[in-house]
Design an enzyme around this catalytic site. Structure first.
Site, PDB file in Angstrom:
ATOM      1  N   TRP A  37     -12.194 -36.443  -0.755  1.00 17.84           N
ATOM      2  CA  TRP A  37     -11.453 -37.685  -0.979  1.00 17.84           C
ATOM      3  C   TRP A  37     -11.460 -38.569   0.261  1.00 17.84           C
ATOM      4  CZ3 TRP A  37      -7.195 -38.680  -4.770  1.00 17.84           C
ATOM      5  CH2 TRP A  37      -7.301 -37.867  -5.909  1.00 17.84           C
TER       6      TRP A  37
ATOM      7  N   TYR B 162     -17.663 -32.394  -2.344  1.00 20.21           N
ATOM      8  CA  TYR B 162     -16.410 -32.735  -3.021  1.00 20.21           C
ATOM      9  C   TYR B 162     -15.406 -33.147  -1.964  1.00 20.21           C
ATOM     10  CZ  TYR B 162     -12.013 -32.074  -5.551  1.00 20.21           C
ATOM     11  OH  TYR B 162     -10.779 -32.255  -6.112  1.00 20.21           O
TER      12      TYR B 162
END
Length: 772
Positions: free
Chosen positions: A117, A115
């Site tokens: 960004w 997970y």
């Protein structure tokens, strides 16, 4: 610099589109995207990605693991030196570990729920490419939902039939700006958070819509512990609520409307189910306590007369409720989302222009923007061979308690026995709660592989580290369902060090595992970008009769317009014809009293919206003289990215994060502005620089997220100001299992240690990173 020698390169990140100015292979500047009315200042930090100080320059293997493999001392992670290896050796080691764990323990023992960004690119999207590769190799344990938003979409899927209302499918901001007369903001409507969007953003439009509201004279009530959760030029009425008590305010407003007999009974009967349970809770017939303004005031710290007056105004005017994602990142985080829906149903304006409720406005920049009707570009993760997952924020529970049962959305599942963790493009030592607990959990897997451009705290605690490019060193495409443009991400500079693109890394591992052809499908980087763009273009033409330019024209211009829908009113068709446009819920209507949750009988997520006291809050009688910690998104960076960039450093003081505290609280503690302070609780401690300001409610301290986790020696004191050494690592409820970061009490005191020593330790840590 000579203009003739400057190369202009189109690019995009989560905080917006821009043009990079490149001279002699170096980034010398950045220009905002010409169509962006309010570009983010973070674009001027992008050149930091090319600085080798924090980059992983070559493949690395922890010395102890290289010698003893899975039998090594796992507490050596983050302490033992790394050994440089060739790419060929690194790829062989990674593929060998995937094969060993798969054959010995089964693929559920591989945690690939990566997970993060790291890039807005939809092709070199590291978590997607990792999952694509692992699916071809037999599968993995993944995750559901996100740290940003988990409890909210879980409850909305149950009570509205899908989570579109918190994902950008509620009323668009243009219709709110044009029609709303009263706007109640629970949380924030701030450019600080709206500057970012997963998959990139072309136009930052929040401020333009707010200006229309200001010009129209919309009555705005800001319900937040922070006055700057809306721009100061908006004449908002600030209600400095106790954190984690928004649900009580919503219920008190609904109860006042009920007591006055002004609830929209026709809407409740026609468009909701279980309203009788909700009304019985509000009027006190269910539990003996009426939920009204006086009741809510005692919990929230707000004025009862103001609450009663707002309840009347909600019914008398076209009223819109907005609820930030941050509210559901707390224990019982399902409740503010559900209670806001209940309040909106009582008012009865759901489905009317400028009325009802929506979630996540400004939590990301695309929420409330015109809705992209076309497909979003994305690399397929392919079919999952096994059904194994955890709620995203339960990673420490998974690692510490293999075989233990957990619940999620009414299901009972079991944590796998995790032997291998592969994390690509993310940094759990930034976004996870209770980092000291995570550090203990991190000692349990036999092998940890981290793939990232930066030598993050997570990479420092890996067994194998694979250096990936940053987005400015490769080509990609940005775009998503909340953006009206697809954007080119063109390579600006050569790869830093011996880094490779995420696609090239995973393609090499896939070949080593014998699944390379299925992974790459015969395409290279530019072949994939053409393919992904053409899928979107073909869909727009055949399904929507919308013509987009061909790939070459798009790549040359740097962007392409997508088909969008503006002036959207959420649930308008359902309001007009509830039977014809039934929702995907247990009743086909909005659920205010749930049969499924009644059967589950969870104490922490009841069968109707309810106020449930959290474990830590300012109303706790047994926790005097503590502060509620708000750890929100910083203004100068996204999460932990570009933490030493100019935009981020402008928000720090003395090289570390600032902890904002009310002047009265600071005076009582003997803290002056700029003083080094220590924040602490039973879970951990960190240092920060005090920022004394009246823009925060008394009893609250604000410390932004994203400082790189930097514990000093054996003391465990984080010297950089990472709030997640303090936050609570529990699920929001048995039903939603989201993160509860905003349910957190701390103590604050002037730091009595030697400030120079703390600063020197921080600088020594940066020097150590540079040396590696």
């Amino acid at each position: 610099m000579a203009l003739a020698s400057i190369k202009r390169v189109r690019h995009c990140s989560h905080w917006g589109a821009y043009t990079l100015l490149v001279e002699d292979g170096r980034i010398v500047g950045a220009e905002p995207f010409e169509l962006d009315p309010a570009p983010s200042p973070i674009i001027h930090s992008v050149a930091e990605w090319a600085d080798p100080k924090r980059r992983v320059a070559q493949p690395l293997v922890r010395a102890g693991w290289l010698e003893k493999r899975e039998a090594s001392d796992r507490r050596g992670r983050g302490r033992e030196p790394f050994v440089p290896v060739s790419w060929e050796e690194a790829i062989g080691l990674v593929a060998g570990e995937i094969r060993r764990v798969s054959e010995t323990f089964g693929n559920a023992s591989i945690f690939g729920g990566s997970y993060g960004w790291t890039s807005s690119g939809r092709f070199h999207h590291a978590p997607s490419l990792l999952k694509r590769m692992l699916n071809l190799a037999g599968g993995y344990t993944g995750h559901v939902d996100t740290y940003s938003i988990a409890a909210g979409p879980v409850i909305l899927r149950h009570v509205l039939g899908d989570d579109g209302a918190c994902g950008g499918r509620a009323n668009t901001l243009d219709t709110i700006a044009a029609h709303s007369e009263t706007l109640v903001v629970f949380g924030a409507l701030s450019p600080r958070t709206a500057q970012n969007e997963a998959g990139g953003i072309a136009r930052h439009a929040l401020e333009a819509h707010l200006k229309v509201m200001a010009e129209r004279g919309v009555k705005v009530v800001l319900v937040s512990p922070l006055r700057d959760d809306m721009p100061d030029w908006i004449d908002a009425e600030w209600w400095p609520i106790r954190p984690n008590t928004d649900t009580a305010l919503m219920l008190g407003l609904a109860g006042e409307i009920l007591r006055a007999g002004r609830h929209d009974l026709a809407f409740l009967n026609r468009c909701t189910s279980g309203a009788d349970q909700f009304l019985a809770y509000l009027d006190g017939s269910a539990d003996g306590r009426r939920k009204d303004a006086a009741w809510a005031a005692g919990i929230t710290g707000l004025d009862a007369a103001d609450i009663a007056a707002l309840a009347r105004r909600l019914v008398d005017s076209r009223s819109m409720l907005t609820v930030s994602w941050s509210l559901q990142r707390a224990q019982h985080g399902e409740q503010p989302f559900w209670a806001a829906l209940g309040l909106a149903a009582m008012v009865g304006q759901i489905g009317l222009p400028g009325g009802g409720v929506g979630y996540g406005y400004s939590s990301l920049g695309g929420v409330g923007a015109p809705i992209n009707l076309a497909k979003a570009p994305a690399i397929s993760q392919l079919a999952k061979p096994i059904d194994s997952f955890i709620p995203v924020a339960r990673i420490s529970d998974m690692l510490l308690h293999p075989g233990r049962e957990f619940s999620y959305e009414g299901q009972t599942r079991t944590y796998p026995d995790t032997r291998l963790v592969y994390w690509a493009g993310g940094n759990p030592y930034h976004h996870h709660q209770d980092l000291n607990r995570l550090s203990e959990a991190w000692t349990r897997p036999e092998t940890i592989i981290v793939q990232d451009p930066m030598f993050t705290a997570t990479a420092q605690r890996a067994d194998i580290v694979l250096p990936a490019n940053s987005s400015i060193e490769r080509n990609d495409i940005a775009g998503n369902r909340r953006s009206d443009l697809i954007l080119a991400m063109q390579q600006a500079i050569a790869p830093v060090g011996n880094s490779r693109s995420d696609f090239d890394i995973f393609n090499a591992i896939a070949r080593e595992l014998g699944v390379g052809d299925a992974f790459n499908e015969g395409r290279d980087e530019m072949g994939w970008l053409r393919h992904l763009y053409d899928v979107v273009r073909t869909d727009a033409a055949t399904r929507l009769d919308f013509e987009m330019p061909d790939f070459d024209a798009f790549w040359d211009q740097g962007y392409a317009q997508c088909p969008v829908q503006s002036d959207h009113t959420y649930l308008a068709a359902f309001r007009d014809q509830p039977e014809a446009f039934a929702l995907n819920t247990e009743s086909g209507r909005i659920v205010l009293g749930s049969k499924a949750l009644a059967a589950l009988d969870y104490a922490d997520c009841r069968s109707h919206p309810a106020w449930i006291e959290p474990a830590e809050w300012l109303g706790s009688a047994d926790r005097p003289n503590q502060f509620h910690l708000i750890s929100h998104q910083p203004a100068g960076r996204l999460h932990s990215q570009l933490e030493t960039g100019p935009a981020s450093m402008a928000c720090k003081r003395n090289g570390r994060e600032q902890a904002r505290i009310h002047p009265d609280d600071a005076e009582a503690l003997g803290i002056v502005d700029g003083r080094l302070v220590r924040l602490w609780n039973d879970r951990g401690a960190c240092l920060a620089t005090a920022q004394v300001a009246a823009s925060v409610r008394r009893g609250v301290v604000v410390l932004p997220t994203g400082a790189w986790f930097t514990p000093a020696g054996n003391s465990g004191l984080d010297i950089a100001g990472n709030p997640n050494v303090l936050t609570l690592d529990i699920g929001t409820s048995q039903f939603g299992q989201g993160c509860s970061a905003h349910t957190c009490l701390v103590q604050v005191e002037p730091y009595e240690g030697a400030a120079a020593d703390a600063i020197r330790a921080y600088q020594d840590n940066l020097a150590a990173l540079a040396a590696v």
